[in-house]
Each structure stands twice: as C-alpha cells, then as structure tokens.
Design an enzyme around this catalytic site. Structure first.
Site, PDB file in Angstrom:
ATOM      1  N   CYS A  86       0.837  -1.193   0.000  1.00 59.21           N
ATOM      2  CA  CYS A  86       0.000   0.000   0.000  1.00 59.21           C
ATOM      3  C   CYS A  86       0.878   1.251   0.000  1.00 59.21           C
ATOM      4  O   CYS A  86       1.842   1.336   0.760  1.00 59.21           O
ATOM      5  CB  CYS A  86      -0.915  -0.077   1.219  1.00 59.21           C
ATOM      6  SG  CYS A  86      -1.139   1.413   2.146  1.00 59.21           S
ATOM      7  N   GLU A  87       0.549   2.180  -0.843  1.00 61.99           N
ATOM      8  CA  GLU A  87       1.358   3.391  -0.945  1.00 61.99           C
ATOM      9  C   GLU A  87       1.191   4.326   0.246  1.00 61.99           C
ATOM     10  O   GLU A  87       1.993   5.232   0.435  1.00 61.99           O
ATOM     11  CB  GLU A  87       1.051   4.131  -2.244  1.00 61.99           C
ATOM     12  CG  GLU A  87      -0.328   4.709  -2.336  1.00 61.99           C
ATOM     13  CD  GLU A  87      -0.603   5.352  -3.681  1.00 61.99           C
ATOM     14  OE1 GLU A  87      -1.354   6.332  -3.696  1.00 61.99           O
ATOM     15  OE2 GLU A  87      -0.081   4.887  -4.710  1.00 61.99           O
ATOM     16  N   HIS A  88       0.179   4.117   1.059  1.00 56.25           N
ATOM     17  CA  HIS A  88      -0.051   5.007   2.207  1.00 56.25           C
ATOM     18  C   HIS A  88       0.832   4.663   3.401  1.00 56.25           C
ATOM     19  O   HIS A  88       1.261   5.551   4.127  1.00 56.25           O
ATOM     20  CB  HIS A  88      -1.521   4.965   2.624  1.00 56.25           C
ATOM     21  CG  HIS A  88      -2.435   5.471   1.567  1.00 56.25           C
ATOM     22  ND1 HIS A  88      -3.675   4.924   1.341  1.00 56.25           N
ATOM     23  CD2 HIS A  88      -2.289   6.458   0.653  1.00 56.25           C
ATOM     24  CE1 HIS A  88      -4.253   5.565   0.340  1.00 56.25           C
ATOM     25  NE2 HIS A  88      -3.432   6.481  -0.099  1.00 56.25           N
ATOM     26  N   HIS A  89       1.075   3.359   3.632  1.00 59.58           N
ATOM     27  CA  HIS A  89       1.856   2.936   4.793  1.00 59.58           C
ATOM     28  C   HIS A  89       3.051   2.065   4.416  1.00 59.58           C
ATOM     29  O   HIS A  89       3.787   1.623   5.291  1.00 59.58           O
ATOM     30  CB  HIS A  89       0.970   2.132   5.766  1.00 59.58           C
ATOM     31  CG  HIS A  89      -0.173   2.896   6.314  1.00 59.58           C
ATOM     32  ND1 HIS A  89      -1.447   2.828   5.768  1.00 59.58           N
ATOM     33  CD2 HIS A  89      -0.257   3.756   7.342  1.00 59.58           C
ATOM     34  CE1 HIS A  89      -2.257   3.609   6.459  1.00 59.58           C
ATOM     35  NE2 HIS A  89      -1.570   4.185   7.419  1.00 59.58           N
ATOM     36  N   GLN A 128      -5.223  -0.918  -4.105  1.00 56.53           N
ATOM     37  CA  GLN A 128      -5.866  -2.081  -4.719  1.00 56.53           C
ATOM     38  C   GLN A 128      -6.702  -1.651  -5.920  1.00 56.53           C
ATOM     39  O   GLN A 128      -6.715  -2.319  -6.945  1.00 56.53           O
ATOM     40  CB  GLN A 128      -6.729  -2.811  -3.686  1.00 56.53           C
ATOM     41  CG  GLN A 128      -7.349  -4.078  -4.231  1.00 56.53           C
ATOM     42  CD  GLN A 128      -8.000  -4.912  -3.149  1.00 56.53           C
ATOM     43  OE1 GLN A 128      -7.455  -5.066  -2.064  1.00 56.53           O
ATOM     44  NE2 GLN A 128      -9.173  -5.453  -3.448  1.00 56.53           N
ATOM     45  N   HIS A 156      -5.352  -6.218   3.842  1.00 52.96           N
ATOM     46  CA  HIS A 156      -4.413  -5.103   3.935  1.00 52.96           C
ATOM     47  C   HIS A 156      -3.854  -5.043   5.352  1.00 52.96           C
ATOM     48  O   HIS A 156      -4.615  -4.826   6.301  1.00 52.96           O
ATOM     49  CB  HIS A 156      -5.120  -3.788   3.598  1.00 52.96           C
ATOM     50  CG  HIS A 156      -5.603  -3.725   2.187  1.00 52.96           C
ATOM     51  ND1 HIS A 156      -5.130  -2.794   1.297  1.00 52.96           N
ATOM     52  CD2 HIS A 156      -6.486  -4.482   1.501  1.00 52.96           C
ATOM     53  CE1 HIS A 156      -5.715  -2.971   0.129  1.00 52.96           C
ATOM     54  NE2 HIS A 156      -6.545  -3.999   0.232  1.00 52.96           N
ATOM     55  N   CYS A 158      -2.260  -2.796   6.731  1.00 60.08           N
ATOM     56  CA  CYS A 158      -2.458  -1.484   7.360  1.00 60.08           C
ATOM     57  C   CYS A 158      -3.786  -1.452   8.124  1.00 60.08           C
ATOM     58  O   CYS A 158      -3.999  -0.596   8.972  1.00 60.08           O
ATOM     59  CB  CYS A 158      -2.396  -0.356   6.323  1.00 60.08           C
ATOM     60  SG  CYS A 158      -3.603  -0.484   4.992  1.00 60.08           S
TER      61      CYS A 158
END
Length: 192
Positions: A86-89, A128, A156, A158
């Site tokens: 995931c690009e956020h975490h 995703q 996920h 995260c």
C-alpha cells in the site's frame, strides 16, 4: 526509472538508527543490503510504465476463431495470486487474488501473460483499486478489446495488523470496462 539500491541501503540504515538500534550489530549489519535486494524484487513493476508492460507481455494470437462483435464469448482467468504494498503505509497487501476477464476482439493473449501482467502491476507501491485499473488498461492495449473486467480480493496489513486490527477484513474491488459495465451476463461470468 531505476530503483536506487544504494539510497535504499543508506535510508534503511538511518531507519534502524532512528528506531534506536545499532545497524552495526551482528543481526543488523547486512539488513540494509537485504532490504535493498528485496525492494528490487518486490517493487520491480515500478521500473515500467503500463505501456512497457503491455509490450513485455503483449504476445497475442490471431486465429480463425469466429468472434462476433456482440457475442458473449469471454476468457476468464481466476485466482491469480498477488501481493503488493500500500502506498499510504508501505504495508503489505496480502492473500490477494485477481480474476481477469476479457471479450476477444479478433485475437487472444496467452493465458500466462494475463497472470504476468497482474503480477508486474502489483509490484509497485499501489492502491488495490489502481491495480485493477492498471491491469484493465494493459489488457485493453494488448488485446484491442474494450471489454475487460478485473475483480480483486485481498487483505491489507495497514488494517489487519495495525490501527483498527480487523484481522478478518477483506477488500473487494472491481474494474469494469466496455460491455462489462452494462452487461449483467458478462458481470456474472466475472463474479462467479
């Protein structure tokens, strides 16, 4: 874009220090190199655009198959196993499976190429939803078919290993192009 392994090593060493550990201790001294090699592998897809992936895995076959423009002929490949980050975490997206379907438009793609496209797309910092969009776009480029559907299910970390810690939560996303948007029969073939 090439992955800069030397920069990764330097930054991982800095992270170890920031975590309060000694990057020179026996168990950690090779960690920056191992992480850099792992990142080269798991983020390989970041080296390529969708267009380049389409060229890499764009082998198709024209056959004397009788494709009718309004037919319900569809190719479906299910249970393509994927993982991504995931690009956020930069947290692992795991237990992911993709189903990819398309209506042939005069040519077909080798079935293994569909799995290779999905795999390469997942090897990026991703969402995703974007994985499905990227797969659909590449499939349209390769097959010249507007009619593409992608279904992805996954967990996920995260959400499962931190934060809310919902360990059984799964996320399902769909990407529907062409007739997959409006034709319930094609949608059912994707979802069954």
């Amino acid at each position: 874009m090439a992955i800069d392994t030397n920069a990764i090593k330097e930054h991982i060493r800095g992270i170890l220090i920031a975590l309060g550990d000694d990057p020179d201790r026996e168990g950690l001294k090779d960690t920056p190199d191992r992480v850099a090699r792992m990142y080269n592998e798991v983020f390989e897809g970041m080296n390529y655009t969708n267009e380049e992936i389409a060229q890499m895995f764009g082998k198709t076959f024209e056959d004397e198959m009788d494709f009718i423009s309004d037919s319900k002929d569809v190719v479906v490949v299910k249970d393509i196993q994927l993982f991504s980050y995931c690009e956020h975490h930069i947290a692992l997206m795991y237990d992911m499976t993709a189903t990819v379907a398309y209506v042939p438009n005069g040519k077909v793609i080798g079935l293994s190429k569909i799995a290779r496209i999905a795999d390469m797309v997942s090897k990026r910092l991703q969402l995703q939803e974007r994985i499905g969009t990227d797969i659909a776009q590449i499939m349209q480029m390769v097959t010249d078919s507007e009619d593409v559907g992608v279904l992805i299910r996954g967990s996920h970390s995260c959400m499962t290993a931190r934060g809310i810690r919902q360990t059984n939560a799964k996320t399902t996303t769909t990407t529907l192009r062409g007739r997959f948007r409006t034709d319930s029969d094609l949608q059912m073939r994707l979802f069954q």
